[in-house]
Design a protein around this motif. Structure first.
Motif, PDB file in Angstrom:
ATOM      1  N   LEU A  65       0.830  -1.203   0.000  1.00  0.00           N
ATOM      2  CA  LEU A  65       0.000   0.000   0.000  1.00  0.00           C
ATOM      3  C   LEU A  65       0.865   1.254   0.000  1.00  0.00           C
ATOM      4  CD1 LEU A  65      -2.751  -1.125   2.544  1.00  0.00           C
ATOM      5  CD2 LEU A  65      -2.967  -0.980   0.050  1.00  0.00           C
ATOM      6  N   LEU A  66       1.974   1.208   0.725  1.00  0.00           N
ATOM      7  CA  LEU A  66       2.882   2.346   0.753  1.00  0.00           C
ATOM      8  C   LEU A  66       3.383   2.691  -0.649  1.00  0.00           C
ATOM      9  CD1 LEU A  66       4.439   4.347   2.611  1.00  0.00           C
ATOM     10  CD2 LEU A  66       6.275   2.632   2.695  1.00  0.00           C
ATOM     11  N   SER A  67       3.537   1.682  -1.503  1.00  0.00           N
ATOM     12  CA  SER A  67       4.152   1.880  -2.821  1.00  0.00           C
ATOM     13  C   SER A  67       3.173   2.334  -3.898  1.00  0.00           C
ATOM     14  CB  SER A  67       4.809   0.568  -3.279  1.00  0.00           C
ATOM     15  OG  SER A  67       3.838  -0.423  -3.608  1.00  0.00           O
ATOM     16  N   ILE A  68       1.947   2.663  -3.552  1.00  0.00           N
ATOM     17  CA  ILE A  68       0.917   3.007  -4.546  1.00  0.00           C
ATOM     18  C   ILE A  68       1.404   4.049  -5.565  1.00  0.00           C
ATOM     19  CG2 ILE A  68      -1.304   4.218  -4.786  1.00  0.00           C
ATOM     20  CD1 ILE A  68      -2.308   2.549  -2.402  1.00  0.00           C
ATOM     21  N   PRO A  69       2.015   5.172  -5.153  1.00  0.00           N
ATOM     22  CA  PRO A  69       2.511   6.123  -6.172  1.00  0.00           C
ATOM     23  C   PRO A  69       3.674   5.563  -6.982  1.00  0.00           C
ATOM     24  CG  PRO A  69       2.247   7.196  -4.037  1.00  0.00           C
ATOM     25  CD  PRO A  69       2.151   5.720  -3.793  1.00  0.00           C
ATOM     26  N   TYR A  70       4.529   4.788  -6.365  1.00  0.00           N
ATOM     27  CA  TYR A  70       5.661   4.179  -7.068  1.00  0.00           C
ATOM     28  C   TYR A  70       5.166   3.239  -8.163  1.00  0.00           C
ATOM     29  CZ  TYR A  70       9.972   1.387  -7.615  1.00  0.00           C
ATOM     30  OH  TYR A  70      11.075   0.735  -8.111  1.00  0.00           O
ATOM     31  N   LEU A  71       4.105   2.503  -7.878  1.00  0.00           N
ATOM     32  CA  LEU A  71       3.519   1.611  -8.878  1.00  0.00           C
ATOM     33  C   LEU A  71       2.893   2.380 -10.027  1.00  0.00           C
ATOM     34  CD1 LEU A  71       1.690  -0.920  -6.507  1.00  0.00           C
ATOM     35  CD2 LEU A  71       3.930  -1.213  -7.591  1.00  0.00           C
ATOM     36  N   GLY A  72       2.498   3.624  -9.772  1.00  0.00           N
ATOM     37  CA  GLY A  72       1.815   4.413 -10.778  1.00  0.00           C
ATOM     38  C   GLY A  72       0.312   4.310 -10.703  1.00  0.00           C
ATOM     39  N   TYR A  73      -0.203   3.781  -9.585  1.00  0.00           N
ATOM     40  CA  TYR A  73      -1.645   3.602  -9.468  1.00  0.00           C
ATOM     41  C   TYR A  73      -2.354   4.904  -9.082  1.00  0.00           C
ATOM     42  CZ  TYR A  73      -6.157   1.800  -7.848  1.00  0.00           C
ATOM     43  OH  TYR A  73      -7.498   1.574  -7.668  1.00  0.00           O
ATOM     44  N   ARG A  74      -1.783   5.636  -8.134  1.00  0.00           N
ATOM     45  CA  ARG A  74      -2.333   6.922  -7.724  1.00  0.00           C
ATOM     46  C   ARG A  74      -1.184   7.870  -7.394  1.00  0.00           C
ATOM     47  NH1 ARG A  74      -6.319   4.981  -9.491  1.00  0.00           N
ATOM     48  NH2 ARG A  74      -8.428   4.917  -8.600  1.00  0.00           N
ATOM     49  N   ASP A  75      -1.465   9.160  -7.441  1.00  0.00           N
ATOM     50  CA  ASP A  75      -0.471  10.163  -7.106  1.00  0.00           C
ATOM     51  C   ASP A  75      -0.267  10.208  -5.590  1.00  0.00           C
ATOM     52  OD1 ASP A  75       1.024  12.682  -8.252  1.00  0.00           O
ATOM     53  OD2 ASP A  75       0.002  13.362  -6.433  1.00  0.00           O
ATOM     54  N   ALA A  76       0.920  10.668  -5.173  1.00  0.00           N
ATOM     55  CA  ALA A  76       1.220  10.748  -3.741  1.00  0.00           C
ATOM     56  C   ALA A  76       0.308  11.724  -3.015  1.00  0.00           C
ATOM     57  CB  ALA A  76       2.677  11.150  -3.539  1.00  0.00           C
ATOM     58  N   ALA A  77      -0.278  12.678  -3.736  1.00  0.00           N
ATOM     59  CA  ALA A  77      -1.169  13.655  -3.119  1.00  0.00           C
ATOM     60  C   ALA A  77      -2.622  13.194  -3.097  1.00  0.00           C
ATOM     61  CB  ALA A  77      -1.063  14.991  -3.852  1.00  0.00           C
ATOM     62  N   ASP A  78      -2.907  12.023  -3.602  1.00  0.00           N
ATOM     63  CA  ASP A  78      -4.278  11.509  -3.600  1.00  0.00           C
ATOM     64  C   ASP A  78      -4.766  11.373  -2.158  1.00  0.00           C
ATOM     65  OD1 ASP A  78      -6.523   9.930  -5.119  1.00  0.00           O
ATOM     66  OD2 ASP A  78      -5.945   8.646  -3.434  1.00  0.00           O
ATOM     67  N   PRO A  79      -5.930  11.930  -1.815  1.00  0.00           N
ATOM     68  CA  PRO A  79      -6.383  11.919  -0.417  1.00  0.00           C
ATOM     69  C   PRO A  79      -6.519  10.517   0.176  1.00  0.00           C
ATOM     70  CG  PRO A  79      -7.647  13.510  -1.693  1.00  0.00           C
ATOM     71  CD  PRO A  79      -6.825  12.735  -2.676  1.00  0.00           C
ATOM     72  N   LEU A  80      -7.014   9.572  -0.598  1.00  0.00           N
ATOM     73  CA  LEU A  80      -7.175   8.214  -0.081  1.00  0.00           C
ATOM     74  C   LEU A  80      -5.811   7.570   0.168  1.00  0.00           C
ATOM     75  CD1 LEU A  80      -9.187   6.059   0.744  1.00  0.00           C
ATOM     76  CD2 LEU A  80      -9.388   5.380  -1.651  1.00  0.00           C
ATOM     77  N   TYR A  81      -4.858   7.849  -0.720  1.00  0.00           N
ATOM     78  CA  TYR A  81      -3.509   7.345  -0.469  1.00  0.00           C
ATOM     79  C   TYR A  81      -2.911   7.991   0.770  1.00  0.00           C
ATOM     80  CZ  TYR A  81       1.490   6.658  -0.617  1.00  0.00           C
ATOM     81  OH  TYR A  81       2.772   6.349  -0.251  1.00  0.00           O
ATOM     82  N   THR A 104       8.296   7.543  -2.129  1.00  0.00           N
ATOM     83  CA  THR A 104       6.915   8.014  -2.251  1.00  0.00           C
ATOM     84  C   THR A 104       6.649   9.264  -1.412  1.00  0.00           C
ATOM     85  OG1 THR A 104       6.252   6.455  -0.509  1.00  0.00           O
ATOM     86  CG2 THR A 104       5.986   5.739  -2.790  1.00  0.00           C
ATOM     87  N   SER A 105       7.696   9.808  -0.809  1.00  0.00           N
ATOM     88  CA  SER A 105       7.540  10.976   0.051  1.00  0.00           C
ATOM     89  C   SER A 105       7.557  12.265  -0.775  1.00  0.00           C
ATOM     90  CB  SER A 105       8.665  11.021   1.084  1.00  0.00           C
ATOM     91  OG  SER A 105       8.595  12.223   1.841  1.00  0.00           O
ATOM     92  N   THR A 106       6.827  13.263  -0.301  1.00  0.00           N
ATOM     93  CA  THR A 106       6.870  14.598  -0.895  1.00  0.00           C
ATOM     94  C   THR A 106       7.558  15.583   0.042  1.00  0.00           C
ATOM     95  OG1 THR A 106       4.679  15.111   0.001  1.00  0.00           O
ATOM     96  CG2 THR A 106       4.773  14.200  -2.236  1.00  0.00           C
ATOM     97  N   SER A 107       8.229  15.075   1.077  1.00  0.00           N
ATOM     98  CA  SER A 107       8.855  15.913   2.085  1.00  0.00           C
ATOM     99  C   SER A 107      10.378  15.803   2.011  1.00  0.00           C
ATOM    100  CB  SER A 107       8.378  15.499   3.485  1.00  0.00           C
ATOM    101  OG  SER A 107       9.225  15.999   4.492  1.00  0.00           O
TER     102      SER A 107
END
Length: 426
Positions: free
Chosen positions: A302-318, A363-366
């Motif tokens: 689940l942590l890797s969701i943006p890395y996989l390309g499924y959702r963006d890191a800023a997606d609220p559900l992610y 997957t961090s934006t910080s």
């Protein structure tokens, strides 16, 4: 194996990280580790990339091990030949047994003995893991995007793509599948499937069933959400390959239809309301109303969701899900004197995995979080300057698997990502 591009990049990174010598040295050891220690060029022109301290090739691990080299493949013939050779060997293996997760270099019967039904001589282990079908497609697609090489699309590779879609279709309705797996004897319960080798009951959801997680542990419930997310991504890639390379409109249409069915299943059955974190993705579900709320260090996660390309890191559900998996609400999360991060039921309780720390950084934006994770990873190698499978966050000298090439590659990828991010911001 010698790669001029890899050697050049190591030199450039030593210069870029000259003010952080420990980080530079750890990168210089980890980045070429797969090439230096786990690659075998075979007589048939393919490449066997084993995982490290286990002499078998996992479809998922081998993909992850070479992924940091992909951007260099367009300009380095040695890397190009390696990746093409790996893609062709992965395709060969999937044609031999699309339900197996790990394979031998030769048909010598090595690997787990006594599993039911008996495995073939090429197979090290026959645990069906959905992500094992996804990883080779991802590697093929990304290699094609980087190089534009059409010669990689041999008949085996074309057949692999058709097989991936076909097996996923079968496993949407696992009750009619021929696949079972049992490991008799004194083994952990996570090494076998319940209910006569079929796993716990599931209802049709549109998602694809998986017997095992990327940790090689059995799923509690058959629909592994991160693996299905990965499937959504690679089916879109497969459809593009079928349309633009293979000129196979039927396969492209089928892949897109399957992708949409899986996506609807994730949205209908894979989201739960958490009392602390709000709506989050579950790790597993069965379509019968049961959910497993956790995350595992192994990727896809689940942590890797943006890395996989499924959702963006800023997606609220992610973002909700990320807060959950990086908290003690996740039973696999651990915190100690030297580190805090995600572990896995595959290793002793309370251990932290470098793979998960690297994925947290990727997957961090910080900026602050990435820098903290880089320092944490470098400080917990037990003086080896290599990543391990897991370590005790209170005593990093206690660790599992001294030689684990996947962890080294993902760490190197994180370092490259972090340096590039900083350069882009400046």
């Amino acid at each position: 194996m010698i790669s001029p591009a890899v050697s050049q990049l190591v030199a450039e990174m030593r210069h870029a990280l000259r003010d952080r010598p420990r980080l530079a040295e750890t990168f210089a050891r980890c980045f070429p580790n797969t090439l230096d220690t786990t690659v075998r060029r075979m007589d048939d022109g393919t490449a066997f990339v084993f995982t490290g301290d286990i002499p078998a090739m996992w479809l998922r691990d081998s993909t992850a091990q070479v992924s940091p080299y992909l951007p260099l493949a367009a300009h380095d013939e040695a890397l190009r030949q390696l990746i093409v050779g790996l893609i062709r060997r992965q395709a060969m293996y999937i044609r031999i047994d699309p339900y197996a997760n790990a394979f031998n270099a030769a048909p010598d019967g090595s690997g787990h003995a006594g599993d039911l039904p008996p495995k073939g001589d090429w197979v090290w282990e026959r645990k069906f893991e959905l992500d094992s079908l996804c990883a080779p497609v991802s590697l093929l697609f990304r290699y094609w995007k980087v190089t534009g090489d059409l010669q990689v699309f041999t008949e085996d590779v074309r057949a692999m793509l058709r097989t991936v879609v076909g097996v996923m279709r079968v496993e949407q309705r696992h009750e009619t599948s021929p696949y079972t797996f049992e490991r008799p004897g004194p083994h952990p319960p996570s090494d076998t499937l319940s209910h006569g080798g079929r796993g716990s009951p599931v209802a049709y959801t549109g998602m694809v069933w998986s017997g095992f997680r990327p940790s090689d542990d059995a799923c509690a419930y058959g629909y592994l959400i991160p693996a299905n997310m990965f499937a959504v991504v690679i089916l879109g890639q497969l459809a593009e390959l079928a349309r633009d390379v293979l000129d196979d409109a039927a396969l492209s249409t089928e892949a897109l239809a399957l992708r949409d069915e899986i996506e609807r299943g994730i949205q209908a059955h894979g989201i739960v309301e958490h009392p602390e974190h709000g709506p989050i993705y579950a790790y597993e579900t069965d379509g019968l109303g049961r959910h497993l709320l956790m995350d595992d260090a192994n990727v896809p996660s689940l942590l890797s969701i943006p890395y996989l390309g499924y959702r963006d890191a800023a997606d609220p559900l992610y973002m909700n899900t990320r807060r959950f998996v990086l908290s003690h609400d996740n039973p696999s999360f651990a915190r100690g004197r030297y580190a805090a991060g995600i572990g896995s039921p595959h290793t002793p309780p309370g251990m932290v995995w470098p793979i998960a720390l690297a994925m947290q950084g990727l997957t961090s934006t910080s900026d602050e979080e990435r820098e903290r994770l880089l320092d944490m990873l470098v400080a917990t190698t037990a003086g080896t300057a290599y990543m391990h499978e897991s370590f005790d966050p209170d005593d990093p000298d206690v660790f599992t698997r001294e030689w684990f090439a996947w962890a080294n590659s993902l760490f190197a990828e994180f370092v490259l990502h972090s340096v590039r991010w900083t350069a882009e911001v400046k």
